[in-house]
Design a protein around this motif. Structure first.
Motif, mmCIF file in Angstrom:
data_model
loop_
_atom_site.group_PDB
_atom_site.id
_atom_site.type_symbol
_atom_site.label_atom_id
_atom_site.label_comp_id
_atom_site.label_asym_id
_atom_site.label_seq_id
_atom_site.Cartn_x
_atom_site.Cartn_y
_atom_site.Cartn_z
ATOM 1 N N ALA A 85 4.656 4.584 -2.547
ATOM 2 C CA ALA A 85 3.571 5.551 -2.763
ATOM 3 C C ALA A 85 2.727 5.153 -3.965
ATOM 4 C CB ALA A 85 4.151 6.948 -2.986
ATOM 5 N N CYS A 86 1.474 5.613 -3.969
ATOM 6 C CA CYS A 86 0.631 5.429 -5.152
ATOM 7 C C CYS A 86 0.939 6.582 -6.118
ATOM 8 C CB CYS A 86 -0.843 5.389 -4.781
ATOM 9 S SG CYS A 86 -1.549 6.935 -4.165
ATOM 10 N N SER A 87 0.597 6.394 -7.380
ATOM 11 C CA SER A 87 0.903 7.419 -8.390
ATOM 12 C C SER A 87 0.202 8.726 -8.060
ATOM 13 C CB SER A 87 0.466 6.948 -9.775
ATOM 14 O OG SER A 87 1.156 5.786 -10.109
ATOM 15 N N ARG A 88 -1.013 8.619 -7.490
ATOM 16 C CA ARG A 88 -1.780 9.825 -7.170
ATOM 17 C C ARG A 88 -1.034 10.679 -6.137
ATOM 18 N NH1 ARG A 88 -4.777 11.853 -3.375
ATOM 19 N NH2 ARG A 88 -6.600 13.110 -3.882
ATOM 20 N N CYS A 89 -0.592 10.054 -5.048
ATOM 21 C CA CYS A 89 0.122 10.814 -4.007
ATOM 22 C C CYS A 89 1.448 11.336 -4.539
ATOM 23 C CB CYS A 89 0.362 9.949 -2.771
ATOM 24 S SG CYS A 89 -1.137 9.704 -1.786
ATOM 25 N N ASN A 90 2.133 10.504 -5.308
ATOM 26 C CA ASN A 90 3.412 10.919 -5.878
ATOM 27 C C ASN A 90 3.237 12.164 -6.738
ATOM 28 O OD1 ASN A 90 5.699 10.123 -8.288
ATOM 29 N ND2 ASN A 90 6.315 10.031 -6.164
ATOM 30 N N LEU A 111 0.834 -1.216 0.000
ATOM 31 C CA LEU A 111 0.000 0.000 0.000
ATOM 32 C C LEU A 111 0.862 1.257 0.000
ATOM 33 C CD1 LEU A 111 -2.760 -0.884 2.611
ATOM 34 C CD2 LEU A 111 -3.036 -0.719 0.136
ATOM 35 N N CYS A 112 0.252 2.354 -0.425
ATOM 36 C CA CYS A 112 0.897 3.667 -0.380
ATOM 37 C C CYS A 112 1.048 4.084 1.093
ATOM 38 C CB CYS A 112 0.033 4.676 -1.134
ATOM 39 S SG CYS A 112 0.550 6.384 -0.942
ATOM 40 N N ALA A 113 2.260 4.443 1.469
ATOM 41 C CA ALA A 113 2.507 4.827 2.870
ATOM 42 C C ALA A 113 2.111 6.284 3.130
ATOM 43 C CB ALA A 113 3.973 4.621 3.204
ATOM 44 N N LEU A 114 1.713 7.003 2.099
ATOM 45 C CA LEU A 114 1.339 8.408 2.279
ATOM 46 C C LEU A 114 -0.168 8.567 2.515
ATOM 47 C CD1 LEU A 114 3.620 10.034 -0.451
ATOM 48 C CD2 LEU A 114 4.014 9.874 2.014
ATOM 49 N N CYS A 115 -0.991 7.800 1.768
ATOM 50 C CA CYS A 115 -2.449 7.903 1.972
ATOM 51 C C CYS A 115 -3.004 6.666 2.668
ATOM 52 C CB CYS A 115 -3.174 8.129 0.644
ATOM 53 S SG CYS A 115 -3.075 6.741 -0.506
ATOM 54 N N GLY A 116 -2.216 5.572 2.685
ATOM 55 C CA GLY A 116 -2.680 4.342 3.326
ATOM 56 C C GLY A 116 -3.807 3.676 2.571
HETATM 57 ZN ZN ZN Z 1 -1.300 7.393 -1.865
#
Ligand code: ZN
Length: 298
Positions: free
Chosen positions: A151-156, A117-122
């Motif tokens: 990270a997911c592409s969106r958060c990145n 999972l993305c560690a920024l948005c979870g």
């Molecule tokens: Zn994310």
């Protein structure tokens, strides 16, 4: 989450050994000591929530000459061997030899380190690595493991290439800022009628350290987590509404059920996860508990 235990020098070796032509390889290897030193400085600063104090690493090694003559001599030698920009070569080390080369195993290990999972948005799938301190401004940190976050592409994309100018001007660092979740700071307000809506917001408690409070606010705004969470709540509320239609509960029972669900979501996904915040908000919504749940969620 735990910070990676990968050695910055060893990872740098893996990502530079296959650089070509040989002059570039030699130039990059000549910078190893400077990169390892930058990684150590980064780790000390991140542990103190003080990445904004790393401005001496900005645009290095091509930027202003290094303060120490020995270091400056190493940079000059490497620049001669590379016949061009060392900053560009360091960034290419990430793109060409970590994402798509000899360092790919390291890349995949880091990318999967938050259960995929993305560690920024979870929330989103970790399909990339985010440079916590952007590589455009901090090329020396391009392949430093503790600077690379799943990270997911969106958060990145949302985070962009921004570097902090003060302590609170920084998204939360998953490896160093875990204590931020000792505090409860994410909430949801449910409003209705006529049209039910959910407003997510950050409200740090008075005893939360000011830097963490500022970072939690910055994190929420910079990553547009309100937009992300609002895009997810429809299915959650529709399934809850369908379940309650089949098994109706009195308001007091429903409040107890929602409270229990909020506690489970907090235990499983984190107290500052959107699901825990949503269910806490539902508990506090008299309108929802008294029959608002019957309104169709569009
Ligand atoms: Zn994310």
């Amino acid at each position: 989450m735990d910070k990676p235990t990968l050695d910055s020098g060893a990872v740098y070796d893996i990502c530079t050994a296959t650089a070509r032509p040989s002059g570039v390889c030699k130039a990059l290897q000549g910078l190893k000591e400077i990169v390892v030193k930058a990684a150590a400085a980064y780790e000390v600063a991140a542990a103190q929530q003080a990445q904004h104090t790393l401005s001496h690493l900005k645009h290095q090694p091509d930027g202003e000459p290094a303060a120490k003559p020995a270091e400056a001599a190493k940079v000059a030698k490497a620049a001669k061997a590379a016949k061009g920009s060392l900053n560009e070569q360091l960034k290419k080390t990430y793109v060409n030899r970590m994402v798509g080369g000899a360092g790919r195993a390291v890349y995949d290990k880091l990318r999967g380190s938050c259960h995929g999972l993305c560690a920024l948005c979870g929330h989103g799938a970790a399909d990339t690595l985010d440079h916590q301190m952007p590589k455009d401004s901090f090329p020396l940190l391009s392949v430093v493991p503790v600077n690379l976050v799943p990270a997911c592409s969106r958060c990145n994309h949302q985070k962009r290439e921004q570097a902090p100018t003060y302590a609170g001007d920084q998204t939360l660092h998953p490896y160093f800022d875990g204590d931020v979740h000792d505090h409860l700071w994410l909430f949801a307000r449910i409003t209705g009628p006529p049209k039910p809506s959910v407003i997510f917001y950050v409200d740090p408690p008075a005893d939360m350290p000011p830097t963490f409070a500022a970072r939690a606010r910055h994190h929420f705004a910079a990553l547009d987590l309100s937009g992300l969470y609002n895009s997810q709540i429809g299915n959650e509320l529709r399934s809850l509404g369908m379940s309650l239609a089949k098994h109706p509960l009195l308001p007091a029972e429903l409040r107890g059920h929602l409270q229990e669900t909020a506690e489970i979501k907090a235990a499983v996904e984190g107290r500052n996860s959107w699901k825990a915040a949503l269910y806490r908000g539902l508990v506090d919504s008299t309108w929802y508990v008294d029959g608002g749940w019957e309104e169709p969620w569009k």
